[in-house]
Design a protein around this motif. Structure first.
Motif, PDB file in Angstrom:
ATOM      1  N   TRP A 132     -10.674 -16.041  10.248  1.00 30.76           N
ATOM      2  CA  TRP A 132     -11.057 -17.305  10.287  1.00 30.76           C
ATOM      3  C   TRP A 132     -11.396 -17.826   8.598  1.00 30.76           C
ATOM      4  O   TRP A 132     -12.191 -16.843   8.012  1.00 30.76           O
ATOM      5  CB  TRP A 132     -12.331 -17.759  11.088  1.00 30.76           C
ATOM      6  CG  TRP A 132     -11.980 -18.036  12.364  1.00 30.76           C
ATOM      7  CD1 TRP A 132     -12.147 -17.042  13.388  1.00 30.76           C
ATOM      8  CD2 TRP A 132     -11.156 -19.065  13.104  1.00 30.76           C
ATOM      9  NE1 TRP A 132     -11.762 -17.684  14.618  1.00 30.76           N
ATOM     10  CE2 TRP A 132     -10.954 -18.787  14.403  1.00 30.76           C
ATOM     11  CE3 TRP A 132     -10.723 -20.487  12.667  1.00 30.76           C
ATOM     12  CZ2 TRP A 132     -10.239 -19.669  15.045  1.00 30.76           C
ATOM     13  CZ3 TRP A 132     -10.052 -21.044  13.516  1.00 30.76           C
ATOM     14  CH2 TRP A 132     -10.102 -20.731  14.710  1.00 30.76           C
ATOM     15  N   VAL A 133     -11.033 -18.930   8.017  1.00 30.68           N
ATOM     16  CA  VAL A 133     -11.425 -19.151   6.795  1.00 30.68           C
ATOM     17  C   VAL A 133     -12.540 -19.929   6.895  1.00 30.68           C
ATOM     18  O   VAL A 133     -12.496 -21.033   7.347  1.00 30.68           O
ATOM     19  CB  VAL A 133     -10.205 -20.164   6.020  1.00 30.68           C
ATOM     20  CG1 VAL A 133     -10.605 -20.454   4.521  1.00 30.68           C
ATOM     21  CG2 VAL A 133      -9.037 -18.973   6.084  1.00 30.68           C
ATOM     22  N   HIS A 134     -13.672 -19.503   6.270  1.00 31.49           N
ATOM     23  CA  HIS A 134     -14.867 -20.197   5.984  1.00 31.49           C
ATOM     24  C   HIS A 134     -15.470 -20.129   4.539  1.00 31.49           C
ATOM     25  O   HIS A 134     -16.131 -19.096   4.346  1.00 31.49           O
ATOM     26  CB  HIS A 134     -15.992 -19.603   7.125  1.00 31.49           C
ATOM     27  CG  HIS A 134     -15.551 -19.864   8.520  1.00 31.49           C
ATOM     28  ND1 HIS A 134     -15.369 -20.891   9.045  1.00 31.49           N
ATOM     29  CD2 HIS A 134     -15.499 -18.878   9.601  1.00 31.49           C
ATOM     30  CE1 HIS A 134     -15.053 -20.921  10.304  1.00 31.49           C
ATOM     31  NE2 HIS A 134     -15.307 -19.564  10.679  1.00 31.49           N
ATOM     32  N   GLY A 136     -17.265 -19.602   1.242  1.00 31.79           N
ATOM     33  CA  GLY A 136     -18.790 -19.269   1.046  1.00 31.79           C
ATOM     34  C   GLY A 136     -19.226 -18.261   2.164  1.00 31.79           C
ATOM     35  O   GLY A 136     -20.401 -17.967   1.727  1.00 31.79           O
ATOM     36  N   VAL A 137     -18.394 -18.108   3.129  1.00 31.92           N
ATOM     37  CA  VAL A 137     -18.851 -16.643   3.992  1.00 31.92           C
ATOM     38  C   VAL A 137     -18.175 -15.603   3.360  1.00 31.92           C
ATOM     39  O   VAL A 137     -16.812 -15.589   3.255  1.00 31.92           O
ATOM     40  CB  VAL A 137     -18.699 -17.051   5.059  1.00 31.92           C
ATOM     41  CG1 VAL A 137     -19.019 -15.783   6.094  1.00 31.92           C
ATOM     42  CG2 VAL A 137     -19.398 -18.119   5.821  1.00 31.92           C
ATOM     43  N   VAL A 141     -18.117 -10.546   6.694  1.00 34.53           N
ATOM     44  CA  VAL A 141     -19.247 -11.086   7.541  1.00 34.53           C
ATOM     45  C   VAL A 141     -18.628 -11.494   8.799  1.00 34.53           C
ATOM     46  O   VAL A 141     -17.771 -12.296   8.832  1.00 34.53           O
ATOM     47  CB  VAL A 141     -20.094 -12.308   6.879  1.00 34.53           C
ATOM     48  CG1 VAL A 141     -20.767 -13.046   7.977  1.00 34.53           C
ATOM     49  CG2 VAL A 141     -20.634 -12.024   5.823  1.00 34.53           C
ATOM     50  N   GLY A 142     -19.077 -10.911   9.890  1.00 30.39           N
ATOM     51  CA  GLY A 142     -18.645 -11.205  11.387  1.00 30.39           C
ATOM     52  C   GLY A 142     -17.432 -10.786  11.567  1.00 30.39           C
ATOM     53  O   GLY A 142     -17.022 -11.014  12.958  1.00 30.39           O
ATOM     54  N   ARG A 143     -16.408 -10.473  10.800  1.00 30.42           N
ATOM     55  CA  ARG A 143     -15.055 -10.156  11.435  1.00 30.42           C
ATOM     56  C   ARG A 143     -14.915  -8.532  11.574  1.00 30.42           C
ATOM     57  O   ARG A 143     -15.734  -7.924  11.041  1.00 30.42           O
ATOM     58  CB  ARG A 143     -14.070 -10.315  10.006  1.00 30.42           C
ATOM     59  CG  ARG A 143     -13.619 -11.817  10.132  1.00 30.42           C
ATOM     60  CD  ARG A 143     -14.783 -12.742   9.541  1.00 30.42           C
ATOM     61  NE  ARG A 143     -14.090 -13.788   8.767  1.00 30.42           N
ATOM     62  CZ  ARG A 143     -14.817 -14.318   7.654  1.00 30.42           C
ATOM     63  NH1 ARG A 143     -15.994 -13.938   7.293  1.00 30.42           N
ATOM     64  NH2 ARG A 143     -14.330 -15.162   7.193  1.00 30.42           N
TER      65      ARG A 143
END
Lengths: 143, 81
Positions: A132-134, A136-137, A141-143
């Motif tokens: 997922w493209v987020h 600023g993150v 992180v999370g992936r």
């Protein structure tokens, strides 16, 4: 007029809707699925949206653009679901009496859509990874 | 009070569901919703400050009140266009 769709965007229809004898200028912006980003290669994209809020925010964008510029016709269409390279993800068409305003309004609409409309894109990279493209993150992180 | 929170994108992927039911105190805030989500799904924690809460279709500040009939959603930064 704003809409979300799961199907290929009908560009001819968007353009036809934007044209009017009251306009001296029609600007059509298309966001398309690009193959290269940095040093990575995209195989395809998936777009997801929070439909109710996305529709509302896109309507707010049109209303604000109409306050700022003398817009005659305004059509925003965002496609969601699975998209292949070169597919059109978003179309922004505006018509105004003179071209300066049409260019400015179209730019503002797509720039602001990318900031506030709850739609998200997932990159399916050519190497098999997906993320997922987020903005600023941090990438891991999370992936 | 019982509330439902819609999840999107990476938040949905990490929670492995598009909607979670939470039990919150009567006068909960958007910040409480975020905290409850992270407590329920610890893998959301690293997203922390990037986890937005919307209440009735508007991004909510941490102190924004939440009602039993509020439509709630939780999502990371948007990337449309």
């Amino acid at each position: 007029m704003v809409s979300l769709t799961n199907s290929p965007i009908d560009l001819q229809a968007v353009l036809a809707a934007a044209q009017t004898p009251r306009a001296g200028a029609v600007v059509l912006f298309l966001g398309t699925v690009r193959e290269h980003t940095g040093d990575r290669r995209t195989a395809s994209l998936d777009y997801e949206c929070y439909a109710q809020m996305a529709q509302a925010k896109m309507s707010e964008l049109e209303a604000e653009a109409r306050r700022r510029w003398p817009i005659l016709e305004c059509h925003l269409v965002h496609r969601v679901g699975h998209l292949e390279l070169g597919d059109v993800s978003v179309a922004v068409a505006v018509s105004t009496p003179h071209r300066k305003q049409a260019f400015e309004a179209a730019k503002w609409l797509i720039d602001t859509l990318k900031q506030i409309v709850p739609i998200w894109k997932k990159e399916n990279w050519a190497d098999g990874a997906s993320e997922w493209v987020h903005p600023g993150v941090a990438p891991r992180v999370g992936r | 009070m019982k509330v439902n929170v819609k999840l999107f994108a990476l938040a949905r992927q990490l929670a492995e569901t598009g909607e979670l039911a939470l039990d919150l105190p009567e006068h909960a805030t958007a910040g409480d919703v975020r905290a409850a989500l992270i407590a329920r799904v610890p893998s959301l924690a690293p997203l922390g400050p990037h986890l937005f809460i919307s209440v009735d279709g508007e991004l909510a500040a941490n102190g924004s009140p939440v009602r039993p009939d509020s439509e709630l959603a939780c999502f990371p930064p948007v990337s449309g266009g």
